[in-house]
Design an enzyme around this catalytic site. Structure first.
Site, short mmCIF file in Angstrom:
data_model
loop_
_atom_site.label_atom_id
_atom_site.label_comp_id
_atom_site.label_asym_id
_atom_site.label_seq_id
_atom_site.Cartn_x
_atom_site.Cartn_y
_atom_site.Cartn_z
N PRO A 1 0.85 -1.20 0.00
CA PRO A 1 0.00 0.00 0.00
C PRO A 1 0.88 1.24 0.00
O PRO A 1 1.78 1.37 0.83
CB PRO A 1 -0.79 -0.13 1.31
CG PRO A 1 0.05 -1.00 2.19
CD PRO A 1 0.77 -1.95 1.27
N MET A 2 0.64 2.14 -0.95
CA MET A 2 1.42 3.37 -1.05
C MET A 2 0.50 4.53 -1.38
O MET A 2 -0.22 4.48 -2.39
CB MET A 2 2.51 3.24 -2.13
CG MET A 2 3.63 2.29 -1.77
SD MET A 2 4.87 2.17 -3.09
CE MET A 2 4.01 1.07 -4.25
N GLN B 1 -6.89 -1.28 1.95
CA GLN B 1 -6.26 -0.87 3.21
C GLN B 1 -6.90 0.41 3.72
O GLN B 1 -7.05 1.38 2.98
CB GLN B 1 -4.75 -0.63 3.07
CG GLN B 1 -4.12 -0.42 4.45
CD GLN B 1 -2.70 0.07 4.44
OE1 GLN B 1 -2.43 1.18 3.99
NE2 GLN B 1 -1.78 -0.74 4.95
N CYS C 1 2.12 3.22 9.31
CA CYS C 1 2.50 4.48 8.67
C CYS C 1 2.90 5.51 9.72
O CYS C 1 2.12 5.82 10.63
CB CYS C 1 1.35 5.02 7.83
SG CYS C 1 1.77 6.57 6.98
N LYS D 1 -0.92 -4.33 8.80
CA LYS D 1 0.48 -4.03 8.48
C LYS D 1 1.07 -3.20 9.60
O LYS D 1 0.52 -2.15 9.94
CB LYS D 1 0.58 -3.29 7.14
CG LYS D 1 2.00 -3.00 6.67
CD LYS D 1 1.99 -2.44 5.26
CE LYS D 1 3.41 -2.24 4.73
NZ LYS D 1 4.05 -1.04 5.29
N GLY E 1 12.41 -3.83 1.98
CA GLY E 1 13.68 -4.20 1.36
C GLY E 1 14.08 -3.43 0.14
O GLY E 1 15.10 -3.74 -0.49
#
Length: 466
Positions: A19-20, A88, A117, A156, A217
Site C-alpha cells: 500500500p502506497m 487498506q 504508517c 500491516k 527491502g
C-alpha cells in the site's frame, strides 16, 4: 501458484504490491498484476472519508467507484482485480472500521488495517503507527473486523524498539483471527535510508503460525524480481511486499526480468486513460518512475501537463487517447439509450442487475415473486434459489442478491427491509428468465404447485411474503 484458494485470498508464498499513498491507485495495481504480482494493496484510505462514500457502479468505465459527497472518487476498482485486491484503511475506531469494511467487502478480496504508517496525516488521528502503542485498541479493531466481515482481515505493522515487545504484539494480533500480518522491518521513527531489520521479521515469522509478509527491502535488497526471493529467505517470511521498487518500476514483479521504464510508463498511461485516472495522480506516478530523469525534456513536459491528453502528447499516445475517448463516449451513449429503457438488464461483474423496486400493492395475490421462483426451481428439479443480503450503514437499507442455476441477480435499488430486498432480487431473476412473477394483471401461469394451490382456500389475503 495462485493467490486465491477455495474462494479466499491466500497470503502464503505471494509477492504483493505494498500500500502506497497516491501510488496504489487502480492503474498501478492493474499494471503490477500484469507483471506478476499475486496481490495488490490499495493506498491507505481514511475511514472517516470512506464512511461517507456511496458505492456507484460506473457502467462507462466498467468499474465500481466509492464516491465522496463532493463527488471525488475515493476508491475505484474493477472486475480484473476483484479477487486479488486488498483494501487498506486507516482507522482508530472499531465501529467505523466495520462500517467501511462492510461498504467495500463485496468488491475486494481482503481488508487490511494500516498500523505502520509514521506520517503525520495518519498518526494525528491515532491511526497508523500511533496504534502500535495501544495494543488493546489494535485487538478491538481487528476482532471487530474478523467477526464482522466475510473476507480475510490483515494488518500491516512496524517493529517495536525491543524484540520482546514486538513478539508480544504480534502474538496478540494473531489471536484476533487475522489471516496474515505484514511487517515493515523498521521502527516507526526510522526512514527508508535506515537498514531493514531482517532479524526481527525472521523472529516474528518463527513465533506465529499465520503468514508473515516481509516489507522494507527496497533500499538495498530488492532491485529486480530475483531479489524478492532472496529477501524472503533472509527474513524467513511467507511472502514479500514490495513498495518503492514497484513504485519506480512495477515490472519488478516480472519473472522474466525488468522492462525499460519507458515501456512501463507507456503501459501505465494506457491504464490511466482507460480508467479515467485523475491527471494529477497520473503525473505523480509517472514522475516517481522517472526518478532522476524528472528534469529531462520528457520530465519537464510531464510536469507542465494539466490533463491526461496533454500527458499523452509527451509519450506519443495521442491516437490511443483519442481512440479510447471515442470508445468510452460510444459506451456512454449506448448506456444512456439503455437507461431510457429501465427494464433492460445490466451486467455488473458477474451479477445481472435491473432497476427494480418491490411494491407490495403491485402483487395482490398471496404468492410472492420469491414463491414463483421457488416453485419454478422445484418444477425444473433445480437447486433452490439462494439469497444473500447486505445492509447499508448510512440508512440501514437492504440489498439482496439471489443465485439461481449458478447465475446471480440483484436489483440496483435498496429496500427498507430484508424481505423486500429478497423479493426485488427474485423479480430481477424472474424477468431475465422470462418467467411470471405474480404481478397484478398477469395471467395465471400454473407454476405454483398443487400443495400451494390447495392452501389458497385457507390462507388470509395478503398474508404471505416469503
Amino acid at each position: 501458484m495462485t493467490a486465491n484458494t477455495v474462494g479466499r485470498l491466500c497470503f502464503r508464498n505471494v509477492n504483493a504490491l505494498a500500500p502506497m499513498v497516491r501510488v496504489g491507485t487502480l492503474p498501478t495495481r492493474l499494471l503490477s498484476l500484469d507483471y506478476g504480482a499475486d496481490i495488490v494493496y490499495s493506498e491507505e484510505l481514511i475511514d472517516i472519508k470512506m464512511a461517507q462514500c456511496q458505492r456507484v457502479v460506473n457502467e462507462v468505465l466498467e468499474t465500481v467507484d466509492f464516491v465522496a459527497p463532493d463527488e471525488r472518487v475515493m476508491f475505484r476498482t474493477c472486475e480484473k482485480e476483484k479477487d486479488r485486491v486488498v483494501f487498506q484503511m486507516g482507522t482508530a475506531d472499531p465501529d467505523r472500521a466495520l462500517i467501511v469494511a462492510r461498504l467495500v467487502e463485496n468488491d475486494v478480496a481482503a481488508i487490511d488495517v494500516n498500523m505502520g504508517c509514521p506520517k503525520e496525516y495518519s498518526t494525528k488521528g491515532g491511526m497508523g503507527a500511533a496504534l502500535l502503542s495501544d495494543p488493546d485498541k489494535i485487538e478491538a479493531i481487528l476482532r471487530t473486523l474478523v467477526n464482522g466481515v466475510s473476507k480475510p482481515v490483515t494488518c500491516k505493522i512496524r517493529i517495536l524498539p525491543t524484540l520482546e515487545d514486538t513478539l508480544s504484539l504480534v502474538k496478540r494480533i494473531e489471536n484476533t483471527g487475522v489471516a496474515a500480518i505484514a511487517v515493515h522491518g523498521r521502527l516507526k521513527d526510522e526512514r527508508p535510508r535506515h537498514p531493514v531489520h531482517c532479524d526481527f521479521i525472521q523472529a516474528i515469522a518463527e513465533a506465529v503460525s499465520i503468514p508473515v509478509i516481509a516489507n522494507g527491502g527496497s533500499l538495498d535488497r530488492v532491485k529486480a524480481h530475483a531479489d524478492i526471493e532472496v529477501f524472503r529467505k533472509a527474513t524467513g517470511a511467507s511472502s514479500v511486499m514490495v513498495a518503492r521498487a514497484a513504485m519506480w518500476n512495477p515490472s519488478v514483479f516480472r519473472s522474466q526480468g525488468l522492462l525499460s521504464v519507458e515501456e512501463v510508463m507507456e503501459e501505465y498511461l494506457k491504464y490511466a486513460i482507460r480508467y479515467d485516472n485523475h491527471a494529477f495522480n497520473t503525473k505523480y506516478c509517472l514522475c516517481q518512475m522517472l526518478r532522476d530523469k524528472v528534469e529531462s525534456p520528457l520530465g519537464k513536459q510531464l510536469k507542465s501537463a494539466q490533463t491526461n491528453e496533454e500527458i499523452c502528447e509527451g509519450y506519443g499516445l495521442q491516437e490511443y487517447y483519442k481512440k479510447t475517448q471515442a470508445e468510452l463516449q460510444a459506451r456512454r451513449e449506448a448506456i444512456q439509450t439503455n437507461h431510457n429503457h429501465p427494464d433492460q438488464p445490466v451486467l455488473d461483474g458477474d451479477v445481472t442487475t435491473m432497476r427494480v423496486k418491490f411494491e407490495r400493492r403491485e402483487y395482490p395475490g398471496e404468492f410472492s415473486p420469491k414463491m414463483f421462483l421457488l416453485e419454478w426451481s422445484r418444477k425444473e428439479n433445480l437447486e433452490q434459489p439462494r439469497y444473500e443480503t447486505v445492509q447499508r450503514s448510512q440508512d440501514r437499507a437492504f440489498q439482496s442478491m439471489v443465485t439461481m442455476t449458478g447465475k446471480k441477480y440483484r436489483s440496483t435499488l435498496w429496500e427498507k427491509s430484508k424481505k423486500y430486498a429478497e423479493q426485488a432480487s427474485a423479480i430481477v431473476c424472474l424477468r431475465v428468465l422470462g418467467l411470471p412473477e405474480g404481478r397484478a394483471g398477469e395471467e395465471y401461469s400454473g407454476l405454483v404447485g398443487k400443495r400451494k394451490r390447495e392452501e389458497k382456500n385457507t390462507a388470509l389475503p395478503g398474508d404471505l411474503i416469503l
